[in-house]
Enzyme design. Sequence first.
Site, PDB file in Angstrom:
ATOM      1  N   ASP A  37      23.666   4.933 -32.241  1.00  0.00           N
ATOM      2  CA  ASP A  37      23.416   3.837 -33.174  1.00  0.00           C
ATOM      3  C   ASP A  37      23.792   4.219 -34.603  1.00  0.00           C
ATOM      4  O   ASP A  37      24.359   3.410 -35.345  1.00  0.00           O
ATOM      5  CB  ASP A  37      21.925   3.462 -33.154  1.00  0.00           C
ATOM      6  N   ALA A  38      23.464   5.443 -34.988  1.00  0.00           N
ATOM      7  CA  ALA A  38      23.699   5.859 -36.378  1.00  0.00           C
ATOM      8  C   ALA A  38      25.197   5.832 -36.698  1.00  0.00           C
ATOM      9  O   ALA A  38      25.604   5.335 -37.755  1.00  0.00           O
ATOM     10  CB  ALA A  38      23.139   7.250 -36.609  1.00  0.00           C
ATOM     11  N   TYR A  40      27.432   4.067 -35.196  1.00  0.00           N
ATOM     12  CA  TYR A  40      27.862   2.673 -35.182  1.00  0.00           C
ATOM     13  C   TYR A  40      27.549   2.024 -36.531  1.00  0.00           C
ATOM     14  O   TYR A  40      28.379   1.337 -37.125  1.00  0.00           O
ATOM     15  CB  TYR A  40      27.150   1.949 -34.035  1.00  0.00           C
ATOM     16  N   ASP A  41      26.344   2.284 -37.031  1.00  0.00           N
ATOM     17  CA  ASP A  41      25.939   1.712 -38.316  1.00  0.00           C
ATOM     18  C   ASP A  41      26.813   2.210 -39.464  1.00  0.00           C
ATOM     19  O   ASP A  41      27.082   1.468 -40.418  1.00  0.00           O
ATOM     20  CB  ASP A  41      24.464   2.022 -38.605  1.00  0.00           C
ATOM     21  N   LEU A  87      25.118 -29.339 -11.028  1.00  0.00           N
ATOM     22  CA  LEU A  87      25.399 -28.915  -9.655  1.00  0.00           C
ATOM     23  C   LEU A  87      24.450 -29.588  -8.674  1.00  0.00           C
ATOM     24  O   LEU A  87      23.269 -29.750  -8.957  1.00  0.00           O
ATOM     25  CB  LEU A  87      25.214 -27.399  -9.517  1.00  0.00           C
ATOM     26  N   GLU A 122      27.424 -16.295  -6.929  1.00  0.00           N
ATOM     27  CA  GLU A 122      26.928 -15.579  -8.098  1.00  0.00           C
ATOM     28  C   GLU A 122      25.480 -15.994  -8.373  1.00  0.00           C
ATOM     29  O   GLU A 122      25.094 -17.104  -8.063  1.00  0.00           O
ATOM     30  CB  GLU A 122      27.812 -15.849  -9.318  1.00  0.00           C
ATOM     31  N   LYS A 124      22.354 -17.581  -9.926  1.00  0.00           N
ATOM     32  CA  LYS A 124      22.182 -18.725 -10.809  1.00  0.00           C
ATOM     33  C   LYS A 124      21.169 -18.319 -11.870  1.00  0.00           C
ATOM     34  O   LYS A 124      19.976 -18.171 -11.585  1.00  0.00           O
ATOM     35  CB  LYS A 124      21.695 -19.933 -10.019  1.00  0.00           C
ATOM     36  N   ASP A 126      18.674 -18.428 -14.823  1.00  0.00           N
ATOM     37  CA  ASP A 126      17.740 -19.429 -15.324  1.00  0.00           C
ATOM     38  C   ASP A 126      17.622 -19.277 -16.833  1.00  0.00           C
ATOM     39  O   ASP A 126      16.692 -18.687 -17.349  1.00  0.00           O
ATOM     40  CB  ASP A 126      16.378 -19.246 -14.643  1.00  0.00           C
ATOM     41  N   TYR A 238      30.450 -17.360 -16.788  1.00  0.00           N
ATOM     42  CA  TYR A 238      30.722 -17.550 -15.364  1.00  0.00           C
ATOM     43  C   TYR A 238      31.738 -18.635 -15.026  1.00  0.00           C
ATOM     44  O   TYR A 238      31.960 -18.933 -13.867  1.00  0.00           O
ATOM     45  CB  TYR A 238      29.427 -17.820 -14.604  1.00  0.00           C
ATOM     46  N   LYS A 326      19.233 -23.235  -4.137  1.00  0.00           N
ATOM     47  CA  LYS A 326      18.039 -23.028  -4.968  1.00  0.00           C
ATOM     48  C   LYS A 326      16.958 -22.304  -4.187  1.00  0.00           C
ATOM     49  O   LYS A 326      16.696 -22.624  -3.029  1.00  0.00           O
ATOM     50  CB  LYS A 326      17.496 -24.393  -5.428  1.00  0.00           C
ATOM     51  N   CYS A 428     -10.549   9.309  -0.324  1.00  0.00           N
ATOM     52  CA  CYS A 428     -10.077   8.323   0.648  1.00  0.00           C
ATOM     53  C   CYS A 428     -11.176   7.285   0.873  1.00  0.00           C
ATOM     54  O   CYS A 428     -12.321   7.656   1.175  1.00  0.00           O
ATOM     55  CB  CYS A 428      -9.724   9.018   1.963  1.00  0.00           C
ATOM     56  N   CYS A 431     -12.597   7.799   4.630  1.00  0.00           N
ATOM     57  CA  CYS A 431     -13.332   8.971   5.114  1.00  0.00           C
ATOM     58  C   CYS A 431     -13.920   9.833   3.997  1.00  0.00           C
ATOM     59  O   CYS A 431     -14.660  10.777   4.264  1.00  0.00           O
ATOM     60  CB  CYS A 431     -12.429   9.824   6.003  1.00  0.00           C
ATOM     61  N   CYS A 446      -4.286  10.649   2.170  1.00  0.00           N
ATOM     62  CA  CYS A 446      -5.518  11.256   2.665  1.00  0.00           C
ATOM     63  C   CYS A 446      -5.089  12.351   3.633  1.00  0.00           C
ATOM     64  O   CYS A 446      -4.409  12.082   4.600  1.00  0.00           O
ATOM     65  CB  CYS A 446      -6.350  10.196   3.381  1.00  0.00           C
ATOM     66  N   CYS A 451      -9.252  11.093   9.843  1.00  0.00           N
ATOM     67  CA  CYS A 451      -9.652   9.931   9.042  1.00  0.00           C
ATOM     68  C   CYS A 451      -9.615   8.685   9.930  1.00  0.00           C
ATOM     69  O   CYS A 451      -8.593   8.381  10.534  1.00  0.00           O
ATOM     70  CB  CYS A 451      -8.709   9.772   7.858  1.00  0.00           C
TER      71      CYS A 451
END
Length: 726
Positions: A37-38, A40-41, A87, A122, A124, A126, A238, A326, A428, A431, A446, A451
Amino acid sequence: MSATIPDEARRRAAELRALIERHAHLYYVLDRPEIGDADYDLLLGELQDIEAAFPALRTPDSPTQRVGGQPLEKFEQWRHLQPMLSLANARNADELLAWDRRNRRLLEAHGLGDAPLSYVAEPKIDGLAISLVYRDGLFERGATRGNGVVGEDVTANLRTIQAVPLRLGALDRGEPVPAVLEVRGEVYLPLAAFARLNESRTAAGKSTFANPRNAAAGSLRQLDPAVAAARPLDIWCYQLGYREGLEVDSHWQSLAWLAGQGFRVNPAAARYETIEQVVAACAAWVERRGEVDYDIDGVVVKIDEVALQLDLGEVAHDPRWAIAFKFAPTTVVTRLQDIAVNVGRTGVLTPFAVLEPVPVGGVTVERATLHNEDDIRRKDVRPGDEVIVQRAGDVIPQVVGPAISEQEGAQSVAAHEARPQWTMPVRCPACGSPVVREEGEVAVRCPNRSCPAQIVEAVRHFVSRGAMDIDGVGDEAVAALHEAGLVGNVADLYELTLSRLVGAPLFARKAIGPDGQEIVVPNRFAENLLSAIAASRRQPFARVVFALGIRHVGAVTAELLVEHFPSLDELQGATEAEIAEVPGIGPVVAATVEQYLADVHNRETLTKLRAHGLRFVEEAPRRAAGPLSGKTFVLTGTLDTLSRPAAGERITALGGKVAGSVSGRTDYVVAGANPGSKLAKAGKAGAEIIDEQTFLAMLGAAGDPAGAGGSEGAGGSEGSTGGGGA
Ligand code: IVH
């Protein structure tokens, strides 16, 4: 103006832009960053400085321009160059098949009956549908779907999404670019980001979003782009919309093209040759929906060939060439009353949710899986919480996470925080032995082999349908036998006699003896039980191996073992390495088999079982020549009419082979309901995926279906250690 800009500044700005775009693409689209990140900044800062000195260099496609705009008064309307269609839905496999038949009929009527037809499926997403417009390769405008014809111009907000390319890759490569292009996609908020957003909103005393979709929509429709920029929105692209100067023959090709231009294209999209494969893929997605970091509410299936798409056209506002499979709505909110623990046959402690009973998708749910302690921590659910429960297909319901009430907001969070976190019991529950957590394992177990919970579970498994198939021993009977002290391990079953069985009230009735006294005699259940136990001695060796309940050894693995080591002596003589060499058996399974066989108590049980006449040798040659000779099958999912072991027996009886996992040698993958990852591998391995109908037809065509043995019903789930089922 531009004459005053030194060439060096111009050159460096262009270089920086290309560098920044490249690293942004690696980070945001490909998820494969090459610099930190550094660094990139630093690049971004240098470009900002140059642009501040020479504002004419500040082009709209500069990466510095992702957040810049002033807050808007209102959104302008934007007319899509090509309408954004909706769709039609398919709610199940039948509707998907009907859709396919309809299309094929239409194509046939148009003289295209013989044209090659394939499909792309693919997830779907939401989220919120959007359209991105590129002119001469530059991002010009982005809009919400609106009513499909006119949407809202949210360009400034879309710019803030790093995965939205500001320029097409072709432009940088000096390749031709389409004069005009619409790209369609879905903006969404990743689940983790959604959770964090709601958390910080609650902390700030603000209302929370009900779901990730609402959060994404709310974020994209912010008039201040700085607010949108602060929300970690993401996008999957898509579909192509309107285009000038770009020809594609197939949808698959357009997805590849989009990826090549820098768009984020879902790698989960896949191409299929038959509708049966598509049906299987949809079924697999029902299972997999929880594996991805975004909400999906179905699978979009598209006919791949653009020529066929054009021929089929659209009806109302739905294209005929695409359909949304769906998922059934299966989430519900209820109270987590308690977290209880189940002890499985191998001693593993599995926590499960005890819920306030609630109807979900037609059944009342009272129990749900909570895989292990880490899972509970991760989901942060605590007894007393309102929780979201999901039921995907036929599988055991899952607790998704706490349901923080929108109305109560901070209050409901505070109530949650006030509840103690659940911890795994240190003893347990069955037992009282101190539990152990083996190194490198998530499972807590256990260690006590006496047991009662383990014994009961082991016996239940032993008598179950896919195993020794001992009729008349339900859960209740197993518990009764154990309680009466009659069955302390599976070998004890074969020592039961009528006179012993009267010791368990479930198997006894009162009668009047010859001397007029009341006596206790065995009842009908007792007699039935003994004859079922006697009959079980004839079960083939593979069934016996499965019935032993060795960890990770499901019915298919047992078949594999027996095929390579056709007697107990050979199996016991095999080294771990030799077992691991069996195709389809991995090192973990080999190790547990070896451990099981080396254990003195287990050896004792095996000796007893052998003395009781159980089969420890594979009798008939497993692979008699037959109509299925040379064909290798892999079974996945649950079949309606046959258990997996029964299906395996039918295949081998006809000369075929059953393998535990898909490889290049697999000919057919039989996909039952809720198939697993084997299905995905099938495509890659070039195996043919067939459904149950086709499989039964194959068996029917190859032999007399009535002649083959095997019990019907319960499809054993491979290597499952049992858990808190519904
Ligand atoms: S294609 C003509 N692909 O579903 C094809 N849509 O009910 C139009 N959606 O408005 C859409 N994921 O918001 C397509 N992979 C995907 C999708 C997808 C989600 C949404 C989209 C659309 C709605 C249709």
